[in-house]
Design a protein around this motif. Structure first.
Motif, PDB file in Angstrom:
ATOM      1  N   ALA A  32      38.262  46.377  44.400  1.00  0.00           N
ATOM      2  CA  ALA A  32      36.808  45.873  43.617  1.00  0.00           C
ATOM      3  C   ALA A  32      36.534  46.489  42.584  1.00  0.00           C
ATOM      4  O   ALA A  32      35.891  45.806  41.429  1.00  0.00           O
ATOM      5  N   LEU A  33      36.864  47.654  42.196  1.00  0.00           N
ATOM      6  CA  LEU A  33      36.448  48.223  40.730  1.00  0.00           C
ATOM      7  C   LEU A  33      37.544  47.999  39.730  1.00  0.00           C
ATOM      8  O   LEU A  33      37.435  48.389  38.650  1.00  0.00           O
ATOM      9  N   SER A  34      38.368  46.989  40.046  1.00  0.00           N
ATOM     10  CA  SER A  34      39.042  46.175  38.781  1.00  0.00           C
ATOM     11  C   SER A  34      38.601  45.216  38.229  1.00  0.00           C
ATOM     12  O   SER A  34      39.061  44.589  37.476  1.00  0.00           O
ATOM     13  N   SER A  35      37.382  45.012  38.640  1.00  0.00           N
ATOM     14  CA  SER A  35      36.914  43.572  38.152  1.00  0.00           C
ATOM     15  C   SER A  35      35.537  43.846  37.991  1.00  0.00           C
ATOM     16  O   SER A  35      34.719  44.850  38.599  1.00  0.00           O
ATOM     17  N   ALA A  36      34.661  43.199  36.963  1.00  0.00           N
ATOM     18  CA  ALA A  36      33.295  43.665  36.429  1.00  0.00           C
ATOM     19  C   ALA A  36      32.399  43.180  37.365  1.00  0.00           C
ATOM     20  O   ALA A  36      31.459  43.896  37.651  1.00  0.00           O
ATOM     21  N   ALA A  37      32.907  42.240  38.447  1.00  0.00           N
ATOM     22  CA  ALA A  37      31.839  41.734  39.521  1.00  0.00           C
ATOM     23  C   ALA A  37      31.935  42.438  40.938  1.00  0.00           C
ATOM     24  O   ALA A  37      31.213  42.408  41.551  1.00  0.00           O
ATOM     25  N   TRP A  60      33.729  53.078  53.512  1.00  0.00           N
ATOM     26  CA  TRP A  60      34.029  52.549  52.304  1.00  0.00           C
ATOM     27  C   TRP A  60      34.331  51.106  52.352  1.00  0.00           C
ATOM     28  O   TRP A  60      35.530  50.639  52.941  1.00  0.00           O
ATOM     29  N   THR A  61      33.530  50.178  51.786  1.00  0.00           N
ATOM     30  CA  THR A  61      33.655  48.717  51.949  1.00  0.00           C
ATOM     31  C   THR A  61      33.763  48.203  50.597  1.00  0.00           C
ATOM     32  O   THR A  61      32.550  48.371  49.554  1.00  0.00           O
ATOM     33  N   GLU A  62      34.855  47.507  50.134  1.00  0.00           N
ATOM     34  CA  GLU A  62      34.917  46.982  48.853  1.00  0.00           C
ATOM     35  C   GLU A  62      34.332  45.183  48.914  1.00  0.00           C
ATOM     36  O   GLU A  62      34.884  44.631  49.881  1.00  0.00           O
ATOM     37  N   GLN A  63      33.889  44.929  47.863  1.00  0.00           N
ATOM     38  CA  GLN A  63      33.703  43.496  47.851  1.00  0.00           C
ATOM     39  C   GLN A  63      33.618  42.830  46.284  1.00  0.00           C
ATOM     40  O   GLN A  63      33.363  43.646  45.422  1.00  0.00           O
ATOM     41  N   GLY A  64      34.021  41.745  46.313  1.00  0.00           N
ATOM     42  CA  GLY A  64      34.184  41.126  44.835  1.00  0.00           C
ATOM     43  C   GLY A  64      35.332  41.466  44.022  1.00  0.00           C
ATOM     44  O   GLY A  64      35.416  41.445  42.900  1.00  0.00           O
ATOM     45  N   GLY A  65      36.577  41.832  44.462  1.00  0.00           N
ATOM     46  CA  GLY A  65      37.692  41.972  43.980  1.00  0.00           C
ATOM     47  C   GLY A  65      38.430  40.831  43.518  1.00  0.00           C
ATOM     48  O   GLY A  65      37.936  39.867  43.878  1.00  0.00           O
ATOM     49  N   PRO A  66      38.954  40.986  42.500  1.00  0.00           N
ATOM     50  CA  PRO A  66      39.900  39.710  41.884  1.00  0.00           C
ATOM     51  C   PRO A  66      40.849  38.897  42.923  1.00  0.00           C
ATOM     52  O   PRO A  66      41.648  39.693  43.689  1.00  0.00           O
TER      53      PRO A  66
END
Length: 365
Positions: A283-288, A306-312
């Motif tokens: 998720a932290l590799s994408s601006a969104a 720890w939950t990621e959302q909106g990755g490329p």
């Protein structure tokens, strides 16, 4: 010290050349008065300063009679009431010795009276249990023994409460051991990071290893002088590890107890690895992209999510075929915490759950 004269001891002799074994024991109060120079205003002032400013008490022990004459503050050191007459049975003070010290202290005292330790100066530091409040205190005795070995007549000296000094020495010893322990731990972690870190190129390997060592340094600074060796608040740790991603991490932190010093480093390393993995692949590799971090404390454990959302790109819900170095580090640090660790791969992104026993988090057991 057979054949020695009073002049050899630094004391003023009654008669030139008079031997220690020929001294008649003077009345205890007279001896104290002479030692204190009570007839001199300057002498009285020195004694007052010694008693009031430096906590020094004076004593004279008549060994034949088993009696002591003491300055009033000596009684106070032992938590004993101050009598009208400044004399007491020596056994009254022996009874206040700590059970763990009484036997050896008595044995050394008797050995000194017999001259078995080759000295005429008596000096010892022992623990006592105060009679009034039961507190344990450290008392240091210093005195000179008169009379030949095996036929000592009396001891004149002083005593003082050295509890603060003893406790300071113990803190220094503990600090030295802690510094050594932490240094050894840090070296072990660095060795582990070197083994675990991988990279397609030397530059990639260098960047990965440098990031991990910097995380180690940040966690070390939290457990060092800046916090005075006290437990570390979780927000302080998060501020260091996730500062670069502050605008992309949403935090929902319940009231959580501070971390014990032994838990700071592994928790910091886990957060660093999760953030680094998200910055490279998630998720932290994408601006969104965003990360949702939740922390809750229960009676038995602290749960970190720890939950990621909106990755490329789309992700499938199956683990990757090969576990990377970062995940190996996360697992290793979780084992240090005795924590449960679960990875969940979703289309929206990676979700991680860490369950740390409350005793390990706080250092309570």
């Amino acid at each position: 010290m057979p054949g020695a004269t009073i002049a050899d001891t630094g004391c003023k002799p009654r008669n030139p050349g008079e031997r220690l074994d020929e001294i008649d024991t003077a009345p205890a109060r007279d001896l104290l008065a002479a030692a204190f120079d009570a007839g001199s205003e300057a002498g009285r002032e020195r004694v007052r300063l010694a008693i009031e400013k430096f906590g020094i008490a004076f004593f004279e022990s008549d060994l034949a009679a088993g009696r002591l004459v003491l300055s009033p503050n000596a009684f106070a050191m032992f938590g004993l009431p101050v009598p009208a007459e400044p004399s007491a049975d020596r056994a009254m003070f022996w009874r206040r010795y700590h059970p763990d010290d009484a036997e050896w202290a008595r044995a050394r005292f008797e050995a000194d009276l017999r001259g078995e330790r080759g000295r005429n100066d008596y000096q010892e530091r022992v623990r006592i249990i105060r009679a009034d409040d039961g507190r344990v205190r450290w008392i240091e005795f210093s005195g000179h023994m008169f009379g030949p070995p095996g036929a000592r007549t009396h001891i004149v000296g002083m005593l003082r409460d050295t509890t603060a000094a003893v406790e300071a020495e113990e803190r220094q010893r503990l600090l030295a051991r802690e510094v050594e322990h932490r240094a050894n731990n840090a070296l072990a972690v660095v060795q582990s990071l070197i083994r675990l870190t991988g990279g397609e190129t030397l530059a990639e390997y260098r960047r990965s290893l440098e990031g991990r060592i910097l995380s180690l340094a940040r966690s070390h600074s939290l457990t060092g002088g800046g916090h005075g060796g006290t437990p570390v608040a979780l927000p302080d740790l998060l501020a260091g590890e996730l500062a670069a991603y502050r605008g992309h991490v949403d935090m929902a932190l319940a009231e959580v107890p501070p971390l014990a010093l032994t838990s700071v480093q592994p928790v910091a390393m886990i957060l660093h690895e999760l953030a680094t993995n998200a910055a490279k692949h998630g998720a932290l590799s994408s601006a969104a992209g965003r990360v949702h971090l939740t922390v809750q404390a229960g009676a038995e454990e602290v749960a970190l999510g720890w939950t990621e959302q909106g990755g490329p790109g789309a992700r499938n819900a199956t683990p990757p075929a090969r576990s990377g170095t970062g995940m190996a580090v996360v697992r290793a640090q979780a084992r240090r915490l005795g924590a449960g660790l679960d990875f969940h791969w979703h289309e929206a992104g990676l979700a991680v759950e860490l369950h740390v026993p409350i005793s390990r988090w706080t250092g309570g057991a």
